[in-house]
Design a protein around this motif. Structure first.
Motif, mmCIF file in Angstrom:
data_model
loop_
_atom_site.group_PDB
_atom_site.id
_atom_site.type_symbol
_atom_site.label_atom_id
_atom_site.label_comp_id
_atom_site.label_asym_id
_atom_site.label_seq_id
_atom_site.Cartn_x
_atom_site.Cartn_y
_atom_site.Cartn_z
ATOM 1 N N ALA A 185 0.829 -1.205 0.000
ATOM 2 C CA ALA A 185 0.000 0.000 0.000
ATOM 3 C C ALA A 185 0.864 1.255 0.000
ATOM 4 C CB ALA A 185 -0.927 0.000 1.217
ATOM 5 N N ALA A 186 1.931 1.257 0.804
ATOM 6 C CA ALA A 186 2.841 2.402 0.821
ATOM 7 C C ALA A 186 3.539 2.552 -0.523
ATOM 8 C CB ALA A 186 3.873 2.238 1.932
ATOM 9 N N ALA A 187 3.870 1.434 -1.150
ATOM 10 C CA ALA A 187 4.500 1.474 -2.467
ATOM 11 C C ALA A 187 3.575 2.122 -3.496
ATOM 12 C CB ALA A 187 4.865 0.054 -2.918
ATOM 13 N N GLU A 188 2.307 1.778 -3.421
ATOM 14 C CA GLU A 188 1.322 2.364 -4.341
ATOM 15 C C GLU A 188 1.226 3.876 -4.130
ATOM 16 O OE1 GLU A 188 -3.499 2.344 -4.627
ATOM 17 O OE2 GLU A 188 -2.521 0.388 -4.571
ATOM 18 N N SER A 189 1.189 4.285 -2.866
ATOM 19 C CA SER A 189 1.090 5.711 -2.562
ATOM 20 C C SER A 189 2.330 6.457 -3.032
ATOM 21 C CB SER A 189 0.895 5.902 -1.060
ATOM 22 O OG SER A 189 0.785 7.271 -0.734
ATOM 23 N N ALA A 190 3.513 5.875 -2.796
ATOM 24 C CA ALA A 190 4.757 6.519 -3.204
ATOM 25 C C ALA A 190 4.837 6.641 -4.717
ATOM 26 C CB ALA A 190 5.951 5.733 -2.675
ATOM 27 N N ALA A 191 4.440 5.587 -5.428
ATOM 28 C CA ALA A 191 4.476 5.624 -6.887
ATOM 29 C C ALA A 191 3.507 6.664 -7.438
ATOM 30 C CB ALA A 191 4.152 4.244 -7.449
ATOM 31 N N ARG A 192 2.342 6.769 -6.811
ATOM 32 C CA ARG A 192 1.355 7.753 -7.270
ATOM 33 C C ARG A 192 1.861 9.175 -7.038
ATOM 34 N NH1 ARG A 192 -2.739 5.422 -5.478
ATOM 35 N NH2 ARG A 192 -2.859 6.312 -3.378
ATOM 36 N N ASP A 193 2.511 9.401 -5.894
ATOM 37 C CA ASP A 193 3.067 10.724 -5.632
ATOM 38 C C ASP A 193 4.173 11.062 -6.626
ATOM 39 O OD1 ASP A 193 1.398 11.264 -3.519
ATOM 40 O OD2 ASP A 193 2.766 10.438 -2.026
ATOM 41 N N THR A 194 4.958 10.067 -6.981
ATOM 42 C CA THR A 194 6.034 10.280 -7.944
ATOM 43 C C THR A 194 5.484 10.721 -9.290
ATOM 44 O OG1 THR A 194 7.451 8.657 -6.867
ATOM 45 C CG2 THR A 194 7.974 9.194 -9.140
ATOM 46 N N SER A 195 4.369 10.111 -9.705
ATOM 47 C CA SER A 195 3.788 10.436 -11.005
ATOM 48 C C SER A 195 3.270 11.862 -11.061
ATOM 49 C CB SER A 195 2.656 9.457 -11.326
ATOM 50 O OG SER A 195 1.549 9.666 -10.470
ATOM 51 N N ARG A 196 3.004 12.459 -9.882
ATOM 52 C CA ARG A 196 2.519 13.839 -9.864
ATOM 53 C C ARG A 196 3.651 14.837 -10.023
ATOM 54 N NH1 ARG A 196 -0.309 12.587 -4.615
ATOM 55 N NH2 ARG A 196 -2.305 11.604 -5.136
ATOM 56 N N ASP A 197 4.867 14.397 -9.743
ATOM 57 C CA ASP A 197 6.008 15.298 -9.752
ATOM 58 C C ASP A 197 6.708 15.232 -11.099
ATOM 59 O OD1 ASP A 197 7.655 17.164 -8.654
ATOM 60 O OD2 ASP A 197 8.879 15.759 -7.515
ATOM 61 N N THR A 198 7.685 16.099 -11.300
ATOM 62 C CA THR A 198 8.483 16.029 -12.512
ATOM 63 C C THR A 198 9.351 14.792 -12.456
ATOM 64 O OG1 THR A 198 10.189 17.374 -11.458
ATOM 65 C CG2 THR A 198 8.558 18.526 -12.786
ATOM 66 N N SER A 199 9.822 14.350 -13.602
ATOM 67 C CA SER A 199 10.573 13.105 -13.687
ATOM 68 C C SER A 199 11.942 13.263 -13.055
ATOM 69 C CB SER A 199 10.727 12.680 -15.146
ATOM 70 O OG SER A 199 11.477 11.488 -15.237
ATOM 71 N N GLY A 200 12.024 12.929 -11.753
ATOM 72 C CA GLY A 200 13.292 12.938 -11.042
ATOM 73 C C GLY A 200 13.853 14.321 -10.785
ATOM 74 N N GLY A 201 13.101 15.368 -11.079
ATOM 75 C CA GLY A 201 13.626 16.715 -10.915
ATOM 76 C C GLY A 201 13.226 17.328 -9.600
ATOM 77 N N VAL A 202 13.663 18.563 -9.405
ATOM 78 C CA VAL A 202 13.314 19.297 -8.203
ATOM 79 C C VAL A 202 12.298 20.358 -8.578
ATOM 80 C CG1 VAL A 202 14.180 20.713 -6.326
ATOM 81 C CG2 VAL A 202 15.616 18.913 -7.275
ATOM 82 N N SER A 203 11.142 20.343 -7.923
ATOM 83 C CA SER A 203 10.094 21.295 -8.249
ATOM 84 C C SER A 203 10.355 22.621 -7.546
ATOM 85 C CB SER A 203 8.733 20.723 -7.814
ATOM 86 O OG SER A 203 8.689 20.633 -6.407
ATOM 87 N N GLU A 204 9.525 23.614 -7.875
ATOM 88 C CA GLU A 204 9.712 24.928 -7.274
ATOM 89 C C GLU A 204 9.570 24.866 -5.761
ATOM 90 O OE1 GLU A 204 7.274 27.867 -9.019
ATOM 91 O OE2 GLU A 204 8.110 27.633 -11.012
ATOM 92 N N GLY A 205 8.730 23.952 -5.297
ATOM 93 C CA GLY A 205 8.552 23.832 -3.857
ATOM 94 C C GLY A 205 9.687 23.103 -3.187
ATOM 95 N N GLY A 206 10.678 22.646 -3.969
ATOM 96 C CA GLY A 206 11.820 21.969 -3.385
ATOM 97 C C GLY A 206 11.635 20.477 -3.265
ATOM 98 N N SER A 207 10.631 19.891 -3.943
ATOM 99 C CA SER A 207 10.383 18.472 -3.812
ATOM 100 C C SER A 207 11.199 17.701 -4.829
ATOM 101 C CB SER A 207 8.896 18.175 -4.032
ATOM 102 O OG SER A 207 8.145 18.868 -3.074
ATOM 103 N N GLN A 208 11.748 16.590 -4.404
ATOM 104 C CA GLN A 208 12.617 15.802 -5.244
ATOM 105 C C GLN A 208 11.864 14.628 -5.828
ATOM 106 O OE1 GLN A 208 15.797 16.615 -5.729
ATOM 107 N NE2 GLN A 208 16.246 14.961 -7.126
ATOM 108 N N GLY A 209 12.072 14.340 -7.101
ATOM 109 C CA GLY A 209 11.448 13.200 -7.739
ATOM 110 C C GLY A 209 11.971 11.909 -7.146
ATOM 111 N N GLY A 210 11.184 10.839 -7.224
ATOM 112 C CA GLY A 210 11.555 9.565 -6.619
ATOM 113 C C GLY A 210 12.346 8.699 -7.561
ATOM 114 N N ALA A 211 13.005 7.697 -6.995
ATOM 115 C CA ALA A 211 13.755 6.738 -7.765
ATOM 116 C C ALA A 211 13.291 5.348 -7.413
ATOM 117 C CB ALA A 211 15.259 6.872 -7.460
ATOM 118 N N GLY A 212 13.604 4.392 -8.256
ATOM 119 C CA GLY A 212 13.131 3.037 -8.060
ATOM 120 C C GLY A 212 13.759 2.373 -6.854
ATOM 121 N N SER A 213 13.003 1.497 -6.222
ATOM 122 C CA SER A 213 13.500 0.724 -5.094
ATOM 123 C C SER A 213 12.931 -0.669 -5.190
ATOM 124 C CB SER A 213 13.070 1.371 -3.773
ATOM 125 O OG SER A 213 13.419 0.565 -2.688
ATOM 126 N N THR A 214 13.789 -1.670 -5.277
ATOM 127 C CA THR A 214 13.328 -3.032 -5.413
ATOM 128 C C THR A 214 13.508 -3.772 -4.110
ATOM 129 O OG1 THR A 214 14.062 -2.965 -7.699
ATOM 130 C CG2 THR A 214 13.575 -5.135 -6.791
#
Length: 288
Positions: free
Chosen positions: A169-198
């Protein structure tokens, strides 16, 4: 002494309020940056935190010290999440739901740090997770005694499946949040894009490993789903690291925090409902 200063701050003077805020800002930035790139540098963390590199080095002498404190910080948030549900004095089904929602918030917000706590490399985190495991088993026993779980439900196996469900469930939430952000970039609010974790998974054949990998034969252990996905063929279940703004952090808005809270509550309902469908008593209520 404030919890945020234990144990890495033992032997040091208590931090002033502004210093404590700076430390939290750095830790939140480190979580975002390391989730996107585990090999990121202190300079990248400083940039994401909006502070000078010397400020980060003044608080944390080395990168390893920063990661260690980040791990301890997440473990303390995890312990607080479980304790705040008052599982020993709340009706078992209500407690199970509340603990699940609280834990999902921490696991989503501190994805990188929580996935480092699967072994004994960090003594404080290991102690926290051992205690939480005992608390979880005690709650599940109360649920069995109250008729929420089947009388023949194996507590250890139920806990392992519960951990895996929480992680998924946490994985689903994290992946969904990642899709809202830029691809691995830093947004104006200072948020960092996510990376894969296996990480490990729950397989019917029991072939997949992992800190909380759950299989038919019940092998694998860990700390409240610090790693481990769920798949029927036993393949690894990857997930992108936490991205987007955090409520209560250095970026984001109140609406973001409200949305994340609702998301955690909805996912908690799904986790508990799924657990009850597998282990619940026929007369136990099922959360719709």
């Amino acid at each position: 002494m404030p919890k945020a200063q234990q144990p890495s701050q033992l032997g040091k003077r208590p931090l002033r309020a502004d210093s404590e805020r700076t430390v939290r800002t750095i830790l939140e930035a480190a979580e975002r940056v390391f989730a996107a790139n585990p090999a990121a540098t202190m300079e990248q963390v400083a940039q994401a935190a909006g502070v000078a590199r010397t400020t980060v080095h003044r608080r944390f002498a080395t990168r390893e010290a920063l990661v260690e404190e980040l791990t301890g910080w997440a473990a303390r948030r995890f312990a607080e999440a479980v304790e705040s549900a008052h599982a020993d004095s709340t009706p078992p089904l209500v407690a199970l739901y509340q603990v699940t929602a609280n834990v999902l918030r921490v696991k989503t917000d501190w994805w990188f740090a929580m996935n480092r706590t699967a072994d004994d490399a960090h003594p404080e985190a290991a102690r926290v997770h051992a205690k939480v495991r005992d608390d979880c088993e005690r709650l599940l026993r109360r649920a069995r005694e109250a008729g929420v779980l089947r009388p023949d439900a194996d507590i250890d196996w139920t806990r392992r499946v519960y951990y895996a469900l929480i992680h998924e469930a946490a994985a689903e939430s994290a992946a969904r949040d990642t899709s809202r952000d830029t691809s691995g970039g830093v947004s104006e609010g200072g948020s960092q894009g996510g990376a894969g974790s296996t990480s490990g998974g729950m397989s019917e054949g029991g072939s997949q490993g992992g800190a909380e990998g759950t299989s038919e034969n019940g092998s694998g252990d860990g700390a409240w789903g610090t790693s481990g996905g769920v798949s029927e063929d036993g393949s690894e279940s990857g997930v992108q690291g936490r991205a987007g703004d955090r409520s209560g952090g250095t970026s984001g808005s109140t609406s973001d925090g409200d949305s994340q809270s609702r998301d955690a509550e909805a996912l908690a309902t799904r986790v508990v409902d799924t657990l009850l469908r597998g282990f619940g008593s026929p007369s136990a209520p099922v959360i719709a």
